[in-house]
Design an enzyme around this catalytic site. Structure first.
Site, PDB file in Angstrom:
ATOM      1  N   ASP A  13     -15.179  63.987  71.904  1.00  0.00           N
ATOM      2  CA  ASP A  13     -15.291  64.034  73.360  1.00  0.00           C
ATOM      3  C   ASP A  13     -14.384  62.932  73.900  1.00  0.00           C
ATOM      4  OD1 ASP A  13     -15.975  63.696  75.996  1.00  0.00           O
ATOM      5  OD2 ASP A  13     -18.134  63.442  75.654  1.00  0.00           O
ATOM      6  N   GLY A 105      -6.233  55.331  58.866  1.00  0.00           N
ATOM      7  CA  GLY A 105      -6.162  56.260  57.742  1.00  0.00           C
ATOM      8  C   GLY A 105      -7.242  57.315  57.702  1.00  0.00           C
ATOM      9  N   ASP A 133     -22.855  71.358  71.085  1.00  0.00           N
ATOM     10  CA  ASP A 133     -22.782  70.227  72.014  1.00  0.00           C
ATOM     11  C   ASP A 133     -24.183  69.856  72.475  1.00  0.00           C
ATOM     12  OD1 ASP A 133     -21.515  68.231  73.521  1.00  0.00           O
ATOM     13  OD2 ASP A 133     -21.534  69.468  75.325  1.00  0.00           O
ATOM     14  N   TYR A 230     -27.211  53.200  60.994  1.00  0.00           N
ATOM     15  CA  TYR A 230     -27.332  54.333  61.905  1.00  0.00           C
ATOM     16  C   TYR A 230     -26.876  53.933  63.304  1.00  0.00           C
ATOM     17  CZ  TYR A 230     -29.322  58.382  64.223  1.00  0.00           C
ATOM     18  OH  TYR A 230     -29.490  59.522  64.953  1.00  0.00           O
ATOM     19  N   LYS A 233     -26.443  59.536  67.740  1.00  0.00           N
ATOM     20  CA  LYS A 233     -26.255  60.966  67.514  1.00  0.00           C
ATOM     21  C   LYS A 233     -24.814  61.378  67.747  1.00  0.00           C
ATOM     22  CE  LYS A 233     -30.890  61.822  68.879  1.00  0.00           C
ATOM     23  NZ  LYS A 233     -31.235  61.625  67.469  1.00  0.00           N
ATOM     24  N   ASP A 235     -22.430  65.137  68.481  1.00  0.00           N
ATOM     25  CA  ASP A 235     -22.392  66.593  68.585  1.00  0.00           C
ATOM     26  C   ASP A 235     -21.719  67.146  67.324  1.00  0.00           C
ATOM     27  OD1 ASP A 235     -23.494  66.326  71.122  1.00  0.00           O
ATOM     28  OD2 ASP A 235     -21.531  66.037  72.016  1.00  0.00           O
TER      29      ASP A 235
HETATM   30 MG    MG Z   1     -20.478  66.450  73.691  1.00  0.00          MG
HETATM   31 MG    MG Z   2     -20.218  63.746  75.927  1.00  0.00          MG
END
Ligand code: MG
Ligand code: MG
Ligand code: F6R
Length: 384
Positions: A13, A105, A133, A230, A233, A235
């Site tokens: 994004d 790289g 998404d 972690y 999140k 997509d």
């Molecule tokens: Mg997205």
């Molecule tokens: Mg977004």
């Protein structure tokens, strides 16, 4: 023997029209230009650029193998070009997923999501790429289980001798940065014990047990990352090979006929149904969602991408979509309450902890609360 072909799906994004709605066509054109120059130079055999929601999707074939610096560098350049357009047009969140200024790289850990599958092309090589998404990689856990381990979804597990032995799942623990291999059907319950927690355990790869053929790959980037730490999140994208000793295209799509609840949606902080959509509806509106997934069908011919077939563009998925929208309405009515809003463990990676931090010092022991309460009653004149 012919060179092995690698199918690389890399997404990011890097800015969007309106809010987090969809990329501007000029951004897609800028990314396309970069990839088409690479095709002319022979680095890529073929490519296709599309989007789902606000994420630009680069679908590329080549012979360099997974994790190759030239291919990752190319994707990085394409995203940089799309970012430049986003900045010029003052689009929203320009360059959002390019977390580092310097490419070194490999795009893993730098922001973009990556799924790469190296294959020896079969006589015919049907492949589906999935692009989602407003959700996380664990959103593919349930459909992957259905596709490769559930005979009520995939008739071939019972009927086709080449699938009858089952599949092996590689499950990635995003908190520990470790993987485990589990065999189905014999370890199905162990597998489910893990992947039923999709925010932590993610189906990363699936192999056919009979010959270890790699049948599916899911992006776990960003998660993967930064040395097992972690960081939230992402997509996701996935690649699934089909037919001829693997689940049929229809068995793979069947797993998406139930719009299961996934984490993501508004601010990456809410559960909502995963809606299977055509390219026409691969953009997000209501409450920045609901989460959606696009399925593109391809045949790979000596690395050439033949397609795409817009596989969810069919009335057969209308009832799934209708149910999904009802579920979306039902979930939305919970407003800021769980289980619509994610649980505290997952909210740790959002901006909510800042709000809670401000309240920290206002918490007092129960005894003191009584005193405070009495005070406030006295102030309001409500005491007896
Ligand atoms: Mg997205
Ligand atoms: Mg977004
Ligand atoms: C979720 C997403 C959006 C944003 C939301 C707030 O993945 O991209 O729901 O989280 O629009 O965005 P900001 O904080 O940029 O205003």
């Amino acid at each position: 023997m012919a060179d092995k072909i690698t199918l690389s799906v890399i997404k990011a994004d890097v800015g969007s029209i309106s809010g987090h709605y969809m990329p501007h066509p000029d951004q897609l054109a800028a990314a396309t230009k970069v990839l088409s120059e690479a095709k002319q130079k022979g680095l890529l055999i073929d490519f296709y650029v599309t989007h789902v929601g606000d994420d630009i999707q680069l679908i590329m074939t080549h012979t360099k193998g997974p994790d190759h610096p030239d291919i990752h560098g190319l994707a990085w350049d394409a995203f940089q070009a799309a970012t430049k357009v986003a900045k010029e047009l003052k689009l929203y969140a320009a360059g959002q997923d390019l977390l580092s200024d310097a490419f070194s790289g490999n795009v893993r850990g730098l922001g973009p999501g990556v799924a790469e599958l190296e294959m020896e092309e079969r006589k015919a090589e049907p492949v589906i790429t999935f692009h989602a998404d407003k959700t996380e990689p664990g959103a593919f856990n349930l459909p992957m289980y259905r596709i490769f381990a559930d005979p009520f979804n995939t008739a071939g597990l019972v009927i086709d001798p080449r699938m009858h032995a089952g599949f092996v799942f590689e499950v990635f623990d995003v908190y520990e940065g470790k993987s485990v291999l589990l065999k189905t059907p014999e370890e199905s319950y162990d597998l489910l014990a893990l992947i039923g927690t999709p925010g932590r355990y993610i189906v990363r790869r699936v192999y056919r047990k009979e010959d270890n053929l790699l049948a599916a790959v899911v992006s776990v980037e960003r998660l993967n990352l930064v040395a097992g730490q972690y960081v939230g999140k992402d997509d996701p994208v996935a690649i699934v090979r089909a037919q001829s000793g693997l689940p049929a295209v229809g068995e793979i799509l069947e797993a998406f006929a139930f719009p299961h609840l996934v984490a993501g949606w508004m601010r990456g902080s809410h559960h909502g149904p995963l809606v299977p959509v055509s390219m026409r509806y691969a953009r997000v509106t209501r409450f920045d969602g609901p989460p959606r997934v696009l399925a593109l069908g391809w045949n790979i011919s000596k690395g050439r991408l033949i397609g795409p077939a817009d596989l969810f563009d069919d009335v057969a998925f209308d009832e799934t979509r209708r149910l999904a929208l009802q579920i979306a309405e039902y979930m939305r009515r919970h407003g800021p309450f769980m289980p619509h809003r994610l649980g505290p463990e997952e909210m740790e990676y959002t901006t909510l902890p800042e709000v809670l931090e401000r309240l920290k010092n206002r918490f007092v022991k129960t005894e003191e609360v009584k005193v405070v309460k009495r005070h406030s009653e006295m102030l309001s004149g409500e005491h007896d």
